[in-house]
Design a protein around this motif. Structure first.
Motif, PDB file in Angstrom:
ATOM      1  N   ARG A 253     -12.008 -20.453 -19.004  1.00  0.00           N
ATOM      2  CA  ARG A 253     -10.640 -19.959 -19.084  1.00  0.00           C
ATOM      3  C   ARG A 253     -10.357 -19.378 -20.479  1.00  0.00           C
ATOM      4  O   ARG A 253      -9.607 -18.405 -20.627  1.00  0.00           O
ATOM      5  N   ASN A 256     -11.765 -15.865 -20.583  1.00  0.00           N
ATOM      6  CA  ASN A 256     -11.349 -14.984 -19.481  1.00  0.00           C
ATOM      7  C   ASN A 256     -12.522 -14.528 -18.612  1.00  0.00           C
ATOM      8  O   ASN A 256     -12.579 -13.386 -18.145  1.00  0.00           O
ATOM      9  N   ASP A 257     -13.453 -15.439 -18.420  1.00  0.00           N
ATOM     10  CA  ASP A 257     -14.578 -15.154 -17.503  1.00  0.00           C
ATOM     11  C   ASP A 257     -14.131 -15.525 -16.090  1.00  0.00           C
ATOM     12  O   ASP A 257     -14.455 -16.577 -15.555  1.00  0.00           O
ATOM     13  N   PHE A 258     -13.332 -14.627 -15.478  1.00  0.00           N
ATOM     14  CA  PHE A 258     -12.591 -14.990 -14.267  1.00  0.00           C
ATOM     15  C   PHE A 258     -13.481 -15.276 -13.056  1.00  0.00           C
ATOM     16  O   PHE A 258     -13.187 -16.175 -12.269  1.00  0.00           O
ATOM     17  N   TYR A 351      -8.963 -15.080  -8.506  1.00  0.00           N
ATOM     18  CA  TYR A 351      -9.952 -14.569  -9.458  1.00  0.00           C
ATOM     19  C   TYR A 351     -11.053 -13.790  -8.734  1.00  0.00           C
ATOM     20  O   TYR A 351     -11.506 -12.750  -9.226  1.00  0.00           O
TER      21      TYR A 351
END
Length: 1000
Positions: A253, A256-258, A351
Motif C-alpha cells: 500500500r 501503490n503496487d495496486f 485494484y
C-alpha cells in the motif's frame, strides 16, 4: 510506425502470453491453501479407464503431515492451460506443482517411447513442478520389475490396489519440496538483493527502473511477503500466513503496487474465510478438516470488531523479511471478521479492475466473494459482485468459454436464491450453444440447458402443477421458452419431444394465447403429429428425466359428468326375498354408527341404480369448445376400472366457442361386478389424451361407481293391435314402454296376439304376466282380460333370436244405463217405452255416429251432455328373467299399455211378460233397439233370429223361466232402470252382422 510481419507476430504472441485467458469458474477461497496437481493420460488410454483411475487419485484430497498438526490439501485437474501456470508467482495455488501421468504399455518395446512422452509432458509444466509420477498399465516383465520411485507398473486396470497409497507418498514428497521453498524464502538473507516477483505482462514495465531505490526495495519486500504468505497457507500454517499477508498489505500500500496489493488482500480474505468456515465455501459434500487447532465453534465465530494486524516495526528488518513471526502471532488478532472479509474483497477487486490484463483474476475474485456471501446469506451484496462479473471484459472468448461463463453465472445466481436471474443466464448459455458462428450447433446441449431454466421461470413439465390454483410466473416468458424447447427438440431430430412440448404449451397456456396464436399452435401441432402422433406414454430422456404425458382436458372443457340409468324396460330388479337376505348379511347388528358412517361414504360415491352385463350403458358429459374455430374430437370414449368394459368410441364436432353441449359416451360391461368411470379418452389434433375426472377442475358429478349385475335376457313385444296415440300415465308412477289401442262395442270380445321375441344374448327362462286396470270408474262385469300361459311357457327356455306367441282375450261388459228423466227422449223419437223401463240412453245414440265423432268430442261438463263412448285402460306387466342374472335373483319388467274405447251396442227399451203354455214359464216381451251403425242379428231360444238395422227398434218374445223373470224384475227395480249386463238375457243372443261391420 510499421513493423515487419515477424515482429508483429512475436508481439502478438507475447500479448497472448501476458493474458490469463482461461478463468477457473469453480475456484473458491479454500483453493488458496491447495496444491495443484494435474492428472493426464499419456498416449492412447481408454477414456473410461482413465477417469476410473482419475477418480481414485482424486479421492486422496487431503493428508495429515506426520509429526505435525498440519493438513495438506490437494486440488486435481485433468486439464490445465499452461499459460495460467505463468501466474504461479502471483498466486501460488495457480502453479502446477505435481504431475501424475497415466499410460498404457503392453510390451517392453513400447516402453522407451512411452518414457519419452512422459518427459515431454513434464516439460510443459517443468518450471513449476515439484515432483511427478507415471502410472503404467499393462506392462509386465523385466522392465516392470525395476524399482523406481517416479514410475509404478500395474498388470491391468483392475490390479492396482495400492494406487491411493502411492498418491499419498507422492503428496508427501510435494510437501517436502514446499516446506523447503517456504523456509528458503522466509530465511532469505541476501540483503538488498530480494528478487522482484513479476507476472508476465509486468516484465516490460520494469525495464530500466532504478533497482537501488527505496521504492523498488519496498515493492520487492511486499511482493515477497505476499508470496511467503501463500506458501505458508499451502503448508498448513494459517496464522503465519495471516501475519505475512498483513505485512504485505502495509508494504504494498505504501508503494501503490495496486495489483499485488489486491492479491495480498485476497490472500488475507482467503485465510480468514478458511478460519471462519473450515467446512469450505464451495458447497462440497465432504467438509474439510480445520487446518489449525481451533475451538469447535470456530466456524461460527464472528468478530465484527477485529482489526488488521498492528505490525511491530521491530519485526521488519532493513533487509525485509524476518523469519520469527511468533511475536506478531501472540500480540495481534490477525483474522478478519466476516464483514471485513467482504470489504477487503471489494477493495481487492477494485485494484484488479485497474489492469485490463487481470480480468480473469478479477472475475475469479468476484466468484469467490459470492460463494462467501452465499454462506453468510447476504444475497443482495452477492448480486452486486455478480453484476460486476458480468461486465468484466475477458477479450475474445471462444464459444465454449462463453457457454461456461454464462452457465457459472447461472449457478451462482441460483446459489444466492436469484432463481429467475439464474434461469436468464442459463437460457443465454443455451442460445450460445447454437450461435450462428458455430459450424456444428449443439442442439442437444441447448435443449438440456433450456430444461434447466424451467424452475427459474416457475415452469414445470408436470401438467398437474397447472391444475392447482392460480398460474405462477410470467406466461409470455414461459410460452417463449416452450417454443424454444419445441424448436430445439425438432432440430435434434426428435419429433416426439416436439409434440410433447407443443401439447404441453397448448394445454397449460391456452388461457394466455390469442386467437391467432391458438390457430398457429394447433396448425403446427397437426403438422408434427402427422409424422409422429402424440401418445400417453412417458418419454424418458438420456439423462433420466421423464416427461409425463399431457392430457387435453381443455379440448374440449368438461363441466359435468353424469352416469345414466338404463331405459325402463332394461332396468334390473331384485327379487324382494333375496334383497332382504343380502341386506341382512351385511351386519349382524340392528344399528352401528360405524356402519352407518361407512354406508354414508359409499352412498356419496356409489350410484343407486345398476347396469347389466352385456347391455349398452351411457355416460353424459356437458362440454364446450374454447377455441375460436370448429373443434373436431375423434375416438372419444370412457376410461373405466373394475369390470371388463368395452368402450364404443364416438366422434364429434363442436362449433367455435360453443356453449354447454351434451355428449353421450357409451360402452358395454362384459363382466359383472363394480365399475368406476375414471374419465374419458380423446384424440384431438393427432394427440391421444387420457383425461381423468380427478384432474378436471370444477367438474360436477353425482357419482362415478355403479354396480353391474349379471347378464339378463331382453324381451321385445309385437302385437296385432296398432300403437295407441294416448299416453298412458298410471297413478302409481310406473312407466309404460308402449301402448296399443282398440275400439269395441259393449259385449264384444277381441283377441290380442302378442309376439314375444328374445333379442338378448341370454336364454329367456321365466315369464310371469299380470294385468291391472287403471284410470276408470266404470263397473266391469266379467273378466276384462284373460289369457293362458301354458302354451307359451311350453316353448321356454326361449333362446336368443327365438319367438313365442301369447293370446290375450279382451272382453268388455260395461253398464251404459242413463237417468230416468231421459226416457222421454226415446218417446220423442217414436219408440215405445211402456212397461218395465230397462234403460234410457241419451238422445245422441239415435243420431248418426259420424256426428258424435266430428270435431271435438263433447264433454260431460258442457250443458250436461253425455258421451256414449267409454274408455278402459289397463297395463299388462311381463316379468321375465334368465341366464346368470336369474341365478342371482334379478329380473326385468316390461309393460304393455292397453287403451280400449267401448261403444254401446243394443238397448232394451221395454220389458213385459205374457203367460206361456207352462205354468213355470212365460213369454218375455223385449223391445230391442240397435244404437250402432251396423246391422245386428238378435237370437233367442225357440225364436227365429231378429235382424235389426241401424237405429231400428223391434220386439222379441223369448220363453223364459219364471225365476229368470223374477230376478230380472228385482234387479231392474233395484237399479231403477238397469241394462242387461251384456247383450244376452237368458238364452237371448245378439249377433252382429259381420258382413256389414268393419273391424279395426
Amino acid at each position: 510506425m510499421m513493423y515487419p510481419v515477424e515482429v508483429f507476430c512475436l508481439l502478438l504472441q507475447i500479448v497472448v502470453q501476458w493474458r490469463m485467458s482461461v478463468p477457473d469458474y469453480m475456484q473458491c477461497a479454500d483453493d488458496h491453501q491447495t496444491l495443484l496437481v494435474v492428472v493426464q493420460p499419456v498416449g492412447i488410454v481408454p477414456e473410461d479407464q482413465f477417469f476410473r483411475i482419475y477418480k481414485r487419485i482424486a479421492s486422496v484430497s487431503q493428508i495429515s503431515i506426520r509429526d505435525s498438526q498440519r493438513v495438506l490439501f490437494i486440488r486435481y485437474r485433468h486439464h490445465y492451460p499452461p499459460e495460467n501456470n505463468d501466474w504461479g508467482d502471483f498466486q501460488t495455488h495457480r502453479k502446477v506443482v505435481g504431475l501424475i501421468a497415466v499410460t498404457e504399455c503392453v510390451s517392453a518395446k513400447e516402453w522407451p517411447q512411452t518414457s519419452d512422452r512422459f518427459h515431454d509432458h513434464k516439460e510443459v509444466y517443468g518450471s513449476t513442478l515439484y515432483d511427478s509420477r507415471l502410472l503404467v498399465y499393462g506392462l509386465q516383465g523385466e522392465v516392470a520389475e525395476q524399482v523406481r520411485t517416479d514410475v509404478a507398473f500395474y498388470p491391468s486396470y483392475d490390479e492396482c490396489e495400492d494406487v491411493e497409497r502411492r498418491v499419498e507418498d507422492f503428496i508427501e514428497s510435494l510437501f517436502i519440496v514446499l516446506e523447503s521453498k517456504r523456509l528458503d524464502r522466509a530465511t532469505d538473507k541476501s540483503g538488498d538483493k530480494i528478487p522482484l516477483l513479476c507476472i508476465p505482462f509486468e516484465k516490460k514495465d520494469f525495464v530500466g527502473l532504478d533497482t537501488d531505490s527505496r521504492h523498488y526495495k519496498k515493492r520487492c519486500q511486499g511482493r515477497m511477503r505476499k508470496h511467503v504468505g501463500d506458501l505458508c497457507l499451502q503448508a498448513g500454517m494459517l496464522q503465519d500466513a495471516l501475519v505475512h499477508y498483513h505485512m504485505a498489505v502495509e508494504l504494498l500500500r505504501s508503494v501503490n503496487d495496486f495489483l499485488w496489493l489486491g492479491a495480498a488482500l485476497e490472500g488475507l480474505c482467503s485465510a480468514s474465510v478458511i478460519y471462519h468456515y473450515p467446512g469450505g465455501t464451495a458447497g462440497k459434500s465432504a467438509a474439510r478438516k480445520p487446518s489449525i487447532s481451533v475451538p469447535a465453534d470456530a466456524g461460527k465465530r464472528h468478530r465484527p470488531g477485529a482489526q488488521e494486524l498492528l505490525i511491530d516495526p521491530g519485526a521488519l528488518t532493513t533487509n525485509g523479511i524476518s523469519a520469527d513471526t511468533s511475536s506478531e502471532i501472540g500480540r495481534a488478532k490477525n483474522c478478519l471478521s466476516p464483514e471485513d472479509i467482504i470489504e477487503k474483497y471489494k477493495e481487492a477487486i477494485s485494484y484488479y479492475g485497474k489492469y485490463k490484463n487481470a480480468g480473469v483474476i478479477e472475475l475469479e475474485a468476484c466468484v469467490k466473494a459470492v460463494r462467501v456471501l452465499a454462506i453468510q446469506k447476504r444475497a443482495m451484496e452477492a448480486s452486486e459482485f455478480l453484476q460486476n462479473a458480468v461486465y468484466i471484459n475477458l477479450g475474445q472468448l471462444s464459444e465454449e468459454e462463453k457457454i461456461q461463463r454464462y452457465s457459472i453465472l447461472s449457478e451462482l445466481y441460483h446459489l444466492i436464491g436469484f432463481q429467475r436471474k439464474s434461469a436468464f443466464f442459463k437460457r443465454v448459455a443455451a442460445m450460445q450453444c447454437v450461435a450462428p458462428s458455430i459450424p456444428e450447433p449443439g442442439w442437444r446441449a441447448c435443449y438440456k440447458l433450456l430444461l434447466e431454466t424451467l424452475p427459474g421461470y416457475s415452469l414445470s413439465l408436470d401438467p398437474q402443477h397447472f391444475s392447482q390454483g392460480t398460474h405462477r410466473g410470467w406466461a409470455a416468458v414461459q410460452m417463449r421458452l416452450l417454443h424454444e424447447l419445441v424448436y430445439a427438440s425438432r432440430r435434434m431430430g426428435n419429433p416426439g419431444l416436439s409434440v410433447r412440448h407443443l401439447s404441453f404449451l397448448l394445454q397449460t397456456m391456452l388461457d394466455f394465447l390469442s386467437d391467432q396464436e391458438k390457430k398457429e399452435v394447433t396448425q403446427s401441432l397437426e403438422n408434427y403429429t402427422s409424422k409422429c402422433p402424440g401418445s400417453m406414454e412417458v418419454i424418458t430422456l438420456s439423462d433420466g428425466l421423464k416427461l409425463l404425458p399431457v392430457a387435453f382436458t381443455k379440448l374440449p372443457i368438461v363441466r359435468s359428468v353424469k352416469l345414466l340409468n338404463l331405459p325402463v324396460t332394461l332396468r334390473p330388479r331384485k327379487v324382494k326375498s333375496l334383497l332382504g337376505q343380502s341386506m341382512a348379511v351385511k351386519s349382524p347388528f340392528i344399528y352401528s354408527p360405524i356402519t352407518v358412517h361407512h354406508r354414508g361414504d359409499e352412498r356419496s360415491k356409489k350410484i343407486d341404480f345398476q347396469w347389466v352385463q352385456g347391455d349398452v350403458c351411457e355416460v353424459q358429459l356437458m362440454v364446450y369448445n374454447p377455441m375460436p374455430f370448429e373443434l373436431r374430437v375423434e375416438n372419444m370414449g370412457l376410461l373405466t376400472s373394475g369390470v371388463e368394459f368395452e368402450s364404443l368410441p364416438a366422434a364429434l364436432s363442436l362449433p367455435a366457442e360453443s356453449g354447454l353441449y351434451p355428449v353421450t359416451l357409451v360402452g358395454v360391461p362384459r363382466t359383472a361386478g363394480s365399475i368406476t368411470v375414471n374419465g374419458y379418452h380423446t384424440s384431438v389434433f393427432g394427440v391421444t389424451s387420457d383425461c381423468l375426472l380427478e384432474s378436471l377442475p370444477g367438474v360436477k358429478t353425482s357419482g362415478c361407481t355403479v354396480e353391474v349385475v349379471p347378464a339378463l335376457p331382453r324381451l321385445q313385444l309385437n302385437t296385432s293391435l296398432p300403437r295407441s296415440a294416448h299416453m298412458l300415465l298410471p297413478a302409481s308412477g310406473e312407466e309404460v314402454s308402449t301402448s296399443v289401442s282398440v275400439q269395441l262395442f259393449n259385449g264384444e270380445t277381441r283377441q290380442l296376439m302378442i309376439r314375444l321375441e328374445n333379442i338378448g344374448a341370454e336364454p329367456l327362462e321365466t315369464l310371469e304376466l299380470t294385468s291391472k286396470t287403471v284410470h276408470t270408474k266404470e263397473k266391469l262385469f266379467g273378466e276384462f282380460l284373460s289369457w293362458s300361459l301354458e302354451d307359451t311357457l311350453s316353448q321356454f327356455p326361449l333362446k336368443p333370436g327365438q319367438v313365442a306367441t301369447l293370446t290375450v282375450n279382451i272382453k268388455v261388459k260395461l253398464d251404459f244405463s242413463g237417468q230416468e228423466n231421459l226416457l222421454q227422449d226415446l218417446n220423442d223419437d217414436g219408440i215405445s217405452v211402456t212397461g218395465l223401463p230397462i234403460s234410457s240412453p241419451l238422445r245422441q245414440v239415435l243420431k248418426p255416429r259420424a256426428e258424435s265423432k266430428a270435431g271435438n268430442p263433447p264433454e260431460s261438463s258442457k250443458g250436461g251432455e253425455y258421451n256414449p263412448v267409454k274408455t278402459l285402460e289397463a297395463i299388462l306387466n311381463f316379468k321375465y328373467s334368465g341366464g346368470p342374472g336369474h341365478t342371482e335373483g334379478y329380473y326385468r319388467d316390461l309393460s304393455l299399455g292397453l287403451h280400449v274405447d267401448v261403444e254401446p251396442s243394443v238397448f232394451f227399451t221395454r220389458v213385459s211378460t205374457l203367460p206361456a203354455t207352462s205354468t213355470r214359464q212365460c213369454h218375455l216381451l223385449l223391445d230391442v233397439f240397435n244404437s250402432t251403425e251396423h246391422e245386428l242379428a238378435v237370437s233367442a231360444k225357440n225364436n227365429e233370429d231378429l235382424v235389426l238395422h241401424a237405429g231400428e227398434c223391434q220386439r222379441i218374445a223369448p220363453v223364459e223361466n219364471l225365476t229368470t223373470v223374477e230376478n230380472l224384475t228385482t234387479r231392474g227395480e233395484a237399479s231403477k232402470g238397469a241394462v242387461a249386463q251384456d247383450s244376452t238375457c237368458g238364452d237371448l243372443t245378439i249377433m252382429e252382422n259381420l258382413t256389414t261391420r268393419e273391424f279395426p
